[in-house]
Write a protein that holds these residues in place. Structure first.
Motif, PDB file in Angstrom:
ATOM      1  N   VAL A  18       7.712  45.871  69.453  1.00 44.20           N
ATOM      2  CA  VAL A  18       6.548  46.118  68.597  1.00 44.20           C
ATOM      3  C   VAL A  18       6.966  46.100  67.130  1.00 44.20           C
ATOM      4  O   VAL A  18       6.298  45.493  66.286  1.00 44.20           O
ATOM      5  N   GLY A  19       8.090  46.722  66.822  1.00 43.45           N
ATOM      6  CA  GLY A  19       8.587  46.720  65.449  1.00 43.45           C
ATOM      7  C   GLY A  19       8.871  45.315  64.948  1.00 43.45           C
ATOM      8  O   GLY A  19       8.530  44.961  63.813  1.00 43.45           O
ATOM      9  N   ASN A  20       9.496  44.490  65.791  1.00 44.84           N
ATOM     10  CA  ASN A  20       9.779  43.102  65.410  1.00 44.84           C
ATOM     11  C   ASN A  20       8.494  42.317  65.177  1.00 44.84           C
ATOM     12  O   ASN A  20       8.380  41.564  64.205  1.00 44.84           O
ATOM     13  N   LEU A  21       7.529  42.494  66.078  1.00 40.47           N
ATOM     14  CA  LEU A  21       6.273  41.759  65.945  1.00 40.47           C
ATOM     15  C   LEU A  21       5.482  42.232  64.727  1.00 40.47           C
ATOM     16  O   LEU A  21       4.872  41.424  64.032  1.00 40.47           O
ATOM     17  N   GLU A  22       5.491  43.521  64.474  1.00 39.16           N
ATOM     18  CA  GLU A  22       4.788  44.044  63.303  1.00 39.16           C
ATOM     19  C   GLU A  22       5.464  43.586  62.011  1.00 39.16           C
ATOM     20  O   GLU A  22       4.806  43.431  60.987  1.00 39.16           O
ATOM     21  N   GLY A  23       6.774  43.384  62.078  1.00 35.28           N
ATOM     22  CA  GLY A  23       7.521  42.936  60.906  1.00 35.28           C
ATOM     23  C   GLY A  23       7.357  41.454  60.618  1.00 35.28           C
ATOM     24  O   GLY A  23       7.852  40.966  59.620  1.00 35.28           O
ATOM     25  N   GLY A  24       6.693  40.729  61.499  1.00 29.91           N
ATOM     26  CA  GLY A  24       6.477  39.302  61.269  1.00 29.91           C
ATOM     27  C   GLY A  24       7.589  38.458  61.852  1.00 29.91           C
ATOM     28  O   GLY A  24       8.471  38.014  61.134  1.00 29.91           O
ATOM     29  N   GLU A  25       7.564  38.259  63.145  1.00 30.69           N
ATOM     30  CA  GLU A  25       8.565  37.425  63.828  1.00 30.69           C
ATOM     31  C   GLU A  25       8.527  36.022  63.214  1.00 30.69           C
ATOM     32  O   GLU A  25       7.456  35.438  63.070  1.00 30.69           O
ATOM     33  N   PRO A  26       9.695  35.469  62.834  1.00 29.37           N
ATOM     34  CA  PRO A  26       9.699  34.186  62.126  1.00 29.37           C
ATOM     35  C   PRO A  26       9.209  32.995  62.955  1.00 29.37           C
ATOM     36  O   PRO A  26       8.537  32.134  62.437  1.00 29.37           O
ATOM     37  N   ALA A  27       9.531  32.930  64.219  1.00 29.00           N
ATOM     38  CA  ALA A  27       9.165  31.762  65.025  1.00 29.00           C
ATOM     39  C   ALA A  27       8.095  32.145  66.046  1.00 29.00           C
ATOM     40  O   ALA A  27       8.189  33.165  66.724  1.00 29.00           O
ATOM     41  N   LEU A  28       7.081  31.308  66.148  1.00 31.77           N
ATOM     42  CA  LEU A  28       5.979  31.575  67.071  1.00 31.77           C
ATOM     43  C   LEU A  28       6.468  31.682  68.507  1.00 31.77           C
ATOM     44  O   LEU A  28       6.061  32.582  69.235  1.00 31.77           O
ATOM     45  N   ALA A  29       7.350  30.805  68.914  1.00 33.71           N
ATOM     46  CA  ALA A  29       7.852  30.819  70.292  1.00 33.71           C
ATOM     47  C   ALA A  29       8.576  32.140  70.586  1.00 33.71           C
ATOM     48  O   ALA A  29       8.403  32.717  71.665  1.00 33.71           O
ATOM     49  N   ASP A  30       9.370  32.619  69.631  1.00 35.30           N
ATOM     50  CA  ASP A  30      10.074  33.896  69.818  1.00 35.30           C
ATOM     51  C   ASP A  30       9.084  35.047  69.884  1.00 35.30           C
ATOM     52  O   ASP A  30       9.237  35.966  70.685  1.00 35.30           O
ATOM     53  N   ALA A  31       8.068  35.017  69.025  1.00 33.70           N
ATOM     54  CA  ALA A  31       7.060  36.075  69.021  1.00 33.70           C
ATOM     55  C   ALA A  31       6.311  36.105  70.349  1.00 33.70           C
ATOM     56  O   ALA A  31       6.065  37.185  70.907  1.00 33.70           O
TER      57      ALA A  31
END
Length: 103
Positions: A18-31
């Motif tokens: 959740v923290g990573n996603l809220e921080g704006g994951e750089p790549a769509l596939a990773d998100a």
């Protein structure tokens, strides 16, 4: 297949995702991959909580042999009791004319 995580480990990993996603994951596939993993972790945590809920029992007495008698835990029973035990809100007393107030 990976071993099933304990509740705390699954919750910790979910919080990191959740923290990573809220921080704006750089790549769509990773998100998207992290989102899917998060959904799996939410389901795992819910299953563990449901299992724990089923194992909780209330001691309701003792039988003739001294063995404890239990009943399944009912979360609504305590919620209803708590509402019944709480005092009703008091309405403020309206002072009467000449109720200790000098004119």
């Amino acid at each position: 297949m990976e071993p099933e995580l304990e509740f705390e480990a699954a919750l910790n990993e979910l919080e990191r995702i959740v923290g990573n996603l809220e921080g704006g994951e750089p790549a769509l596939a990773d998100a998207l991959a992290k989102y899917e993993r998060g959904i799996h972790l939410v389901a795992r945590c819910q299953n563990l909580l449901d299992g724990a809920d089923r194992t909780v029992a209330l001691l309701s007495g003792v039988d003739a042999n001294g063995q404890p008698l239990t009943t399944p835990f009912d979360t609504t029973a305590t919620a209803d009791r708590d509402r019944a035990d709480s005092p009703a809100p008091k309405t403020p007393k309206t002072p009467k004319l000449n109720d200790g107030i000098p004119f």
